[in-house]
Design an enzyme around this catalytic site. Structure first.
Site, PDB file in Angstrom:
ATOM      1  N   LYS A  11       0.958  -1.119   0.065  1.00 13.29           N
ATOM      2  CA  LYS A  11       0.201  -0.035  -0.023  1.00 13.29           C
ATOM      3  C   LYS A  11       1.031   1.260  -0.019  1.00 13.29           C
ATOM      4  O   LYS A  11       0.793   2.301  -0.770  1.00 13.29           O
ATOM      5  CB  LYS A  11      -0.927  -0.012   1.139  1.00 13.29           C
ATOM      6  CG  LYS A  11      -2.109  -0.948   0.970  1.00 13.29           C
ATOM      7  CD  LYS A  11      -2.972  -1.224   2.350  1.00 13.29           C
ATOM      8  CE  LYS A  11      -3.707  -2.363   1.760  1.00 13.29           C
ATOM      9  NZ  LYS A  11      -4.289  -3.183   3.194  1.00 13.29           N
ATOM     10  N   GLN A  34      -4.906  -1.944   9.368  1.00  8.96           N
ATOM     11  CA  GLN A  34      -4.951  -3.181   8.824  1.00  8.96           C
ATOM     12  C   GLN A  34      -5.439  -4.094   9.745  1.00  8.96           C
ATOM     13  O   GLN A  34      -4.934  -4.250  10.819  1.00  8.96           O
ATOM     14  CB  GLN A  34      -3.284  -3.356   8.640  1.00  8.96           C
ATOM     15  CG  GLN A  34      -3.005  -4.619   7.654  1.00  8.96           C
ATOM     16  CD  GLN A  34      -3.544  -4.585   6.336  1.00  8.96           C
ATOM     17  OE1 GLN A  34      -3.249  -3.577   5.605  1.00  8.96           O
ATOM     18  NE2 GLN A  34      -4.262  -5.584   6.027  1.00  8.96           N
ATOM     19  N   ASP A  48     -11.744   2.098   3.427  1.00  7.84           N
ATOM     20  CA  ASP A  48     -11.654   0.677   3.214  1.00  7.84           C
ATOM     21  C   ASP A  48     -13.283   0.211   3.258  1.00  7.84           C
ATOM     22  O   ASP A  48     -13.702  -0.776   2.716  1.00  7.84           O
ATOM     23  CB  ASP A  48     -11.317  -0.051   4.858  1.00  7.84           C
ATOM     24  CG  ASP A  48     -10.314  -1.103   4.527  1.00  7.84           C
ATOM     25  OD1 ASP A  48     -10.055  -1.188   3.534  1.00  7.84           O
ATOM     26  OD2 ASP A  48      -9.640  -1.371   5.556  1.00  7.84           O
TER      27      ASP A  48
END
Ligand code: NAD
Length: 285
Positions: A53, A97, A120
């Site tokens: 990322k 995460q 997300d």
């Protein structure tokens, strides 16, 4: 005839080129998208995802921060950090995460992220907006699936889409997006009787289960579009999807390989969400 391959890497590269052009235009106005990725603990797979990322941010010219916290970080410490980034104007996207260490509950952490920075797409308000069809940041893997369909000329409109799997991160949101795209949607799961017979009705078959090579050719209507979300590590170390690719290849009309299908789209859609959030924060449509 053999199925046409849906090349996720190529489509992802095209989208990233489009993003880069927009980032360059924005930089002329002194605007730069910013993403922070927060990793708690040392899960090896998560380390790789976080690195990828950060690399994507760097390639696209984003402002990027990675915060690596020790495994014994408390939930309160994590919540304070999120609160700080919620207020930080350099940051348009906050990604924590997953999975988190066991002593930290996922829900309060996801709920703490500002909806405007929820790249997300897991915040309950983002999920609600998706459900009612309001504009929102979409969860990355499901959004990637829809891009793959549209960019290969396989519009879901008027098609029967069968989704196997009903998780909150893939199955349910991809079903909602397909409905939004005017498909007729059937959602299946581990308690669905005679799954192959249901799957065989699909013009578009989306599989997100986590069982390697579950879907065989007798699950697939000849000519159907097969999107394999599964990523499974086999004993020999190789990756396999939830679809038995070799077995299905002659029956499907289109198919995504694993790796190189849905996988590359996920981070690309994260980058697209961060750009969208940045444009919104600056009042640009
Ligand atoms: P999950 O475990 O949260 O959900 C799996 C779903 O499959 C459940 O709804 C369950 O009911 C259903 N299921 C389980 N066994 C089944 C069976 N035998 N028959 C029918 N349905 C069954 O998984 P998830 O997070 O949705 O992930 C699914 C797969 O997709 C995994 O392989 C995961 O690694 C992969 N994944 C890939 C990406 C990507 O970027 N490409 C992103 C997320 C998940």
């Amino acid at each position: 005839m053999s199925a046409r391959i849906i090349n996720g890497k190529e489509i992802s590269d095209t989208i990233r080129r489009e993003i880069r052009e927009e980032v360059e235009r924005l930089s002329g106005r002194g605007i730069r998208p910013g993403l922070v990725v927060i990793l708690v603990g040392e899960d090896p797979a998560s380390q790789v995802y976080v690195r990828n990322k950060a690399k994507a941010c760097e390639d696209l010219g984003y402002h990027s921060e990675v915060v690596r916290l020790p495994a014994d970080t408390t939930q309160d410490e994590l919540l304070h950090l999120i609160a700080k980034y919620n207020e930080d104007p350099k940051i348009n996207g906050i990604l924590v995460q997953l999975p988190l260490p066991k002593h930290i509950a996922e829900k309060p952490v996801i709920d703490a992220i500002s909806v405007d920075k929820d790249v997300d797409g897991f915040h309950p308000i983002s999920v609600g907006n998706l459900m009612i069809g309001d504009d929102s940041l979409l969860p990355c893997t499901p959004a990637g699936v829809i891009e793959l369909l549209k960019r290969t000329g396989n519009s879901p409109a008027g098609k029967h889409a069968v989704v196997v799997g009903r998780s909150n991160i893939v199955g349910k949101p991809v079903s909602m997006l397909l409905l939004r795209e005017n498909a007729t949607v059937t959602v299946c799961h581990s308690r669905t009787p005679d799954l192959p017979a249901v799957a065989r009705q699909a013009d578009i078959l989306i599989v997100a289960v986590g069982v390697p090579k579950l879907v065989k050719r007798d699950w697939v209507k000849p000519g159907a579009v097969v999107i394999d979300v599964g990523i499974n590590r086999l004993e020999d170390g190789k990756l396999a999807g939830d679809v038995d690719y070799e077995d299905v290849l002659e029956t499907a009309g289109w198919i995504t390989p694993v790796p190189g299908g849905v996988g590359p789209m996920t981070i690309t859609m994260l980058m697209a969400n961060t750009l969208k959030s940045c444009k919104r924060a600056n009042g640009i449509d």
